[in-house]
Every structure is written in C-alpha cells, then in structure tokens.
Scaffold this motif. Structure first.
Motif: not given
Length: 311
Positions: A277-290
C-alpha cells in the motif's frame, strides 16, 4: 304597396306550401358581414422574417406589430480566437498593445513568427511572446485526495482516471502533476501552469508517503535507504525514512523529493520487499486535512505562496 301590421309577421303568405314570411334584408336590415375565418394551411409563420401579431379574445389585432429579433450566429470554438485577444487574455498587455507586438515580430505561433492582423489560433497552440509561452486561461491549481483504482493520466484509454474525479473542478485544461499508481492513494496536484510544471519537474517536490510492506523492514535496510541507494547505475536519495509510530515495522514513512511513483517500488523491490500500500500524506506544505478521500479543492493564494517558500 300596402302596409302590413307587424302582427302578420311569421304568418303564411297564402301562396301555398304553407310558406312563412321571412324577414326582409332590404332597407338596412342586412346583417353585418364578419371576417371569414382564416384557413389553416399547415404552414407556420417564420418568426424571424415576418412580424409578430397580437390579438384579443375576439380576434381583433391589438398593440403594435413587433418584429422578432434576428438570431445571432454563435461563434464556434473550433474557429479559434484572435491572436491579439489570446495575448490580452494571458495578462501580458491590452489588445491594442498586442497588435503592436505582433507587427514587430515578437509573437510566434507553433514556432513561426506571425505578423498577420486578425490571425486566429486554437487554445492548444504554442503561442509565445518574446520567447515566453502564454496561457489565455487563469492559472488553476487543484488538490485531490486520490482514492484507489484510478489511473494518473489524462488519456481515456486507461479506463477510470483521476480526470474523472476533477471533471467539474475547473473549465481550465488542467493536468495531473506528478504521478500516483492506480492502486496508490493520497494527494495529487493538478494545474494548467506550465511554468510551475517545468520549475518543479526539475527541482522536485517533497512528498511524504505512508508505505505498507509485505513484511517487517529490517533495520539494516532502513539504514541503507536512509544513506542512499544506487540501483542500476542511478543514485536514489531520500530525505527521510522511519518506522510509523504505534504500527508494525512493516509500515514506514518515506519522504522523497520526486514527482514519480515507481521509484518507491524500485527501492523496495531492490531490497526484496513487496509494496502492499502507498498513500501520499503530504505534498510540499499541503496536507490531507479536511479533504476526504475522492474529494478535491482549489489551492488558495496563501497556500501557493507557502508552496514556493517550502520548495
């Protein structure tokens, strides 16, 4: 001629046949003529070329005769857009100033200098002003939390794609920047800003992945990855790697400045692990919040500024 009393009206005339006197239409007694109803010919009045008439309940024409407005022929996007308007829409200058730049040979279309006034181009043409490619659409940035089962491509030949998930996000011609495998999940960025794409394709973007392996990752292998690997003559450097807190040692967090996705599988295949399994949690300063799985949102100016500072 003798006068007859009104009481004789309707009595037999005495001429036989039991005929009755009918009311004479002489001396102004003729009934008023009414207009014969129009015959239905089956033809409909042309609303463009003929005036519209209005009638009251009795059939009498009322009001003024109005002529229907002429139908305006809609422009066909396939006909293209005038070059000076294309340049103006990109924010470089006004249309009048664009005409001056075109006349002086500062504008190229698909590699050719265009001096013709009124020249039309398509939205996907390569239009450049003084060597810089122009974009007639406003720069758009969409962040998606990708679910499993969607290919990262803008090709319709790949079945369900991430483009289906952001179809209603913008009218701009956005494309995915970076890649996630069909079964990978997490953050994925879309944009139509080619300068952004070129800049970060060279520099790379820091992305943090939560990775699940088929077995526990050995400490010696974790150290090898942290120190950097050379696989098939190519050096692969990661920014960070560690075990995930409160999880089995088969789950690791890997931070790498790379736009591709296959590099992750390349690393662990080389060491004898299968990536489950692979899950991208952050991208640069961006997160999955909300941002729930399968949803997207437009980046704010503040986030874009943070992005530039972080990368």
């Amino acid at each position: 001629m003798s006068r007859q009393d009104n009481t004789n009206r309707g009595k037999a005339s005495g001429r036989g046949g039991n005929n009755h006197r009918n009311r004479s239409n002489a001396r102004g007694n003729a009934p008023l003529k009414t207009e014969a109803p129009s015959k239905k010919t089956g033809r409909q009045q042309d609303p463009v070329s003929k005036p519209k008439l209005k009638f009251d309940k009795s059939g009498k024409e009322v009001g003024r005769r109005e002529v229907a407005p002429k139908q305006v022929k809609k422009s066909n996007p396939k006909d293209g857009i005038r070059l000076n308007k294309y340049i103006a829409n990109s924010g470089v200058c006004s249309r009048r100033e664009a005409d001056t730049f075109i006349a002086t040979g500062l504008v190229t279309v698909n590699g050719k200098i265009i001096n013709e006034m009124g020249y039309k181009v398509q939205l996907n043409d390569d239009v450049r002003f003084d060597g810089r490619r122009l974009n007639p659409e406003p720069n758009t940035y969409i962040l998606l939390n990708k679910p499993k089962g969607f290919a990262t491509t803008d090709s319709n030949a790949k079945g369900m794609t991430v483009m289906d998930l952001v179809a209603n996000a913008s009218t701009a011609k956005i494309k995915p920047f970076g890649r996630l495998g069909r079964n990978a999940t997490g953050l994925l960025l879309f944009t139509n800003d080619e300068e952004f794409v070129q800049k970060y394709s060279k520099k790379g973007i820091s992305r943090l992945f939560h990775i699940a392996l088929d077995k526990n990752l050995k400490a010696e292998h974790l150290k090898k990855i942290k120190d950097g690997l050379t696989i098939e003559g190519k050096e692969i450097a990661v920014e960070e790697i560690s075990y995930v807190d409160n999880s089995p040692k088969s789950e690791v967090g890997l931070k790498i400045k790379h736009t591709g996705n296959s590099v992750i599988r390349t690393i662990f295949d080389h060491l004898g692990y299968d990536v489950m399994r692979v899950d991208c949690v952050t991208l640069g300063p961006l997160t999955k919040k909300d941002l729930p799985r399968g949803r997207w949102r437009t980046l704010t100016n503040k986030e874009l500024n943070m992005f530039s500072m972080a990368n």
